[in-house]
Scaffold this motif. Sequence first.
Motif, PDB file in Angstrom:
ATOM      1  N   LYS A 162       0.819  -1.226   0.000  1.00  0.00           N
ATOM      2  CA  LYS A 162       0.000   0.000   0.000  1.00  0.00           C
ATOM      3  C   LYS A 162       0.848   1.271   0.000  1.00  0.00           C
ATOM      4  O   LYS A 162       0.324   2.373  -0.065  1.00  0.00           O
ATOM      5  CB  LYS A 162      -0.928  -0.006   1.215  1.00  0.00           C
ATOM      6  N   ALA A 163       2.161   1.128   0.050  1.00  0.00           N
ATOM      7  CA  ALA A 163       3.046   2.292   0.106  1.00  0.00           C
ATOM      8  C   ALA A 163       2.957   3.105  -1.180  1.00  0.00           C
ATOM      9  O   ALA A 163       2.941   2.549  -2.287  1.00  0.00           O
ATOM     10  CB  ALA A 163       4.483   1.843   0.339  1.00  0.00           C
ATOM     11  N   THR A 164       2.905   4.413  -1.029  1.00  0.00           N
ATOM     12  CA  THR A 164       2.892   5.314  -2.178  1.00  0.00           C
ATOM     13  C   THR A 164       4.036   6.329  -2.121  1.00  0.00           C
ATOM     14  O   THR A 164       4.182   7.149  -3.018  1.00  0.00           O
ATOM     15  CB  THR A 164       1.553   6.084  -2.261  1.00  0.00           C
ATOM     16  N   SER A 165       4.827   6.243  -1.063  1.00  0.00           N
ATOM     17  CA  SER A 165       5.943   7.175  -0.898  1.00  0.00           C
ATOM     18  C   SER A 165       7.101   6.471  -0.201  1.00  0.00           C
ATOM     19  O   SER A 165       6.934   5.388   0.382  1.00  0.00           O
ATOM     20  CB  SER A 165       5.517   8.387  -0.066  1.00  0.00           C
ATOM     21  N   ILE A 166       8.258   7.104  -0.225  1.00  0.00           N
ATOM     22  CA  ILE A 166       9.417   6.559   0.477  1.00  0.00           C
ATOM     23  C   ILE A 166       9.150   6.504   1.971  1.00  0.00           C
ATOM     24  O   ILE A 166       9.505   5.530   2.651  1.00  0.00           O
ATOM     25  CB  ILE A 166      10.665   7.410   0.173  1.00  0.00           C
ATOM     26  N   VAL A 189      18.396   5.925   0.796  1.00  0.00           N
ATOM     27  CA  VAL A 189      17.213   6.652   0.338  1.00  0.00           C
ATOM     28  C   VAL A 189      16.024   6.415   1.257  1.00  0.00           C
ATOM     29  O   VAL A 189      15.412   7.355   1.767  1.00  0.00           O
ATOM     30  CB  VAL A 189      16.856   6.271  -1.120  1.00  0.00           C
ATOM     31  N   VAL A 190      15.701   5.143   1.492  1.00  0.00           N
ATOM     32  CA  VAL A 190      14.563   4.843   2.371  1.00  0.00           C
ATOM     33  C   VAL A 190      14.909   5.135   3.828  1.00  0.00           C
ATOM     34  O   VAL A 190      14.135   5.745   4.563  1.00  0.00           O
ATOM     35  CB  VAL A 190      14.126   3.369   2.221  1.00  0.00           C
ATOM     36  N   LYS A 191      16.083   4.697   4.263  1.00  0.00           N
ATOM     37  CA  LYS A 191      16.515   4.860   5.654  1.00  0.00           C
ATOM     38  C   LYS A 191      15.475   4.293   6.623  1.00  0.00           C
ATOM     39  O   LYS A 191      14.910   4.993   7.462  1.00  0.00           O
ATOM     40  CB  LYS A 191      16.784   6.331   5.971  1.00  0.00           C
ATOM     41  N   ILE A 237       4.688  -4.777  -8.025  1.00  0.00           N
ATOM     42  CA  ILE A 237       5.695  -3.722  -7.984  1.00  0.00           C
ATOM     43  C   ILE A 237       5.058  -2.520  -7.293  1.00  0.00           C
ATOM     44  O   ILE A 237       4.115  -1.916  -7.809  1.00  0.00           O
ATOM     45  CB  ILE A 237       6.181  -3.352  -9.389  1.00  0.00           C
ATOM     46  N   VAL A 238       5.556  -2.202  -6.123  1.00  0.00           N
ATOM     47  CA  VAL A 238       5.030  -1.075  -5.350  1.00  0.00           C
ATOM     48  C   VAL A 238       5.378   0.234  -6.041  1.00  0.00           C
ATOM     49  O   VAL A 238       4.571   1.165  -6.103  1.00  0.00           O
ATOM     50  CB  VAL A 238       5.591  -1.101  -3.919  1.00  0.00           C
ATOM     51  N   GLY A 239       6.570   0.322  -6.572  1.00  0.00           N
ATOM     52  CA  GLY A 239       7.003   1.528  -7.260  1.00  0.00           C
ATOM     53  C   GLY A 239       8.497   1.499  -7.511  1.00  0.00           C
ATOM     54  O   GLY A 239       9.190   0.552  -7.114  1.00  0.00           O
ATOM     55  N   GLN A 240       8.976   2.506  -8.188  1.00  0.00           N
ATOM     56  CA  GLN A 240      10.395   2.639  -8.486  1.00  0.00           C
ATOM     57  C   GLN A 240      10.935   3.922  -7.869  1.00  0.00           C
ATOM     58  O   GLN A 240      10.192   4.862  -7.601  1.00  0.00           O
ATOM     59  CB  GLN A 240      10.622   2.658  -9.993  1.00  0.00           C
ATOM     60  N   PHE A 241      12.255   3.944  -7.642  1.00  0.00           N
ATOM     61  CA  PHE A 241      12.912   5.129  -7.103  1.00  0.00           C
ATOM     62  C   PHE A 241      13.412   6.017  -8.236  1.00  0.00           C
ATOM     63  O   PHE A 241      13.820   5.527  -9.289  1.00  0.00           O
ATOM     64  CB  PHE A 241      14.108   4.735  -6.231  1.00  0.00           C
ATOM     65  N   GLU A 242      13.402   7.317  -7.988  1.00  0.00           N
ATOM     66  CA  GLU A 242      14.040   8.239  -8.917  1.00  0.00           C
ATOM     67  C   GLU A 242      15.546   8.069  -8.802  1.00  0.00           C
ATOM     68  O   GLU A 242      16.072   7.687  -7.754  1.00  0.00           O
ATOM     69  CB  GLU A 242      13.673   9.691  -8.585  1.00  0.00           C
TER      70      GLU A 242
END
Length: 296
Positions: A162-166, A189-191, A237-242
């Motif tokens: 459900k994550a939409t952000s770091i 990045v995530v820390k 795939i929850v998402g990708q990092f810039e």
Amino acid sequence: MHLALRAIRRTAPAAAAAVLLALAVGCAPQPEDQAAGASSSGSAGTTCARGKLVTKSAGKLTIATDSPAYEPWFKDDKPASGEGFESAVAYAVAKQLGYDKGAVVWQSVPFNKAFAPGEKTFDFDINQVSISNERKRAVDFSSGYYDVRQAVIALKDSKAAKATSIADLRNVKLGAQVGTTSLDYINDVVKPKQDPAVYAKNDQAKSALKNGQVDAIVVDLPTAFYITAAEVTDGKIVGQFENEGGTPEQFGLVLDKDSALTSCVTKAVDSLREDGTLAKIEQEWLSDAVDAPVLK
């Protein structure tokens, strides 16, 4: 470790004396710009007579990768088949250097060992190794043959899905393969609030995800598409990092530190990018790796 590609320039034949003189002279990490991809410590004066390079085995080109060799980078764990993105790139580079398929010898080398200090047993290694200043202290790199982003995979019914952000990822248990840019993105990045789980192989990370030992794992985007399509079918795939700093993370071919082959291999990669060969190979083998949501 599994979106657009690029090319290589053929060098002119050269005198053997120049090659000998060059020899006498001589992953994942933070992304860098393409120009920084090739090590400046390589043999700048070396010329690249096609099929006549000073290689580990005379008349042969020894190429290394890890075992098992994962899709979509290699097909059916057979690097020598020419199928899969990195296998196809390896043979395209070999051809550019003047070595046909029969003159290519494959060798199995663990991921971390490929860019560890020390003399190499291969001419170059191709194994989704990201170019970085840290790694360039121990090895040379060609220019980048692939621009890549890192991505997060979670099981569809997990809280991580459900994550939409770091920020949403900081409270979940993350995992990645040791020595990879994927692990660097978790730490830098995530820390996360809890230490990430670290695995020797991506297979172990995938098993941990399936078994609920971690909430999500980080891999490169093409690998993420393959894993969710063929291996962890209840994953997403929850998402990708810039890319950090706005410059692309790139995979490069790994060579011995100060290798006489570095400039030749770099020219080959550059030519393949320029003539569109890399783009064609990417389209064939990585076309499923489409856009994923960007985590900010």
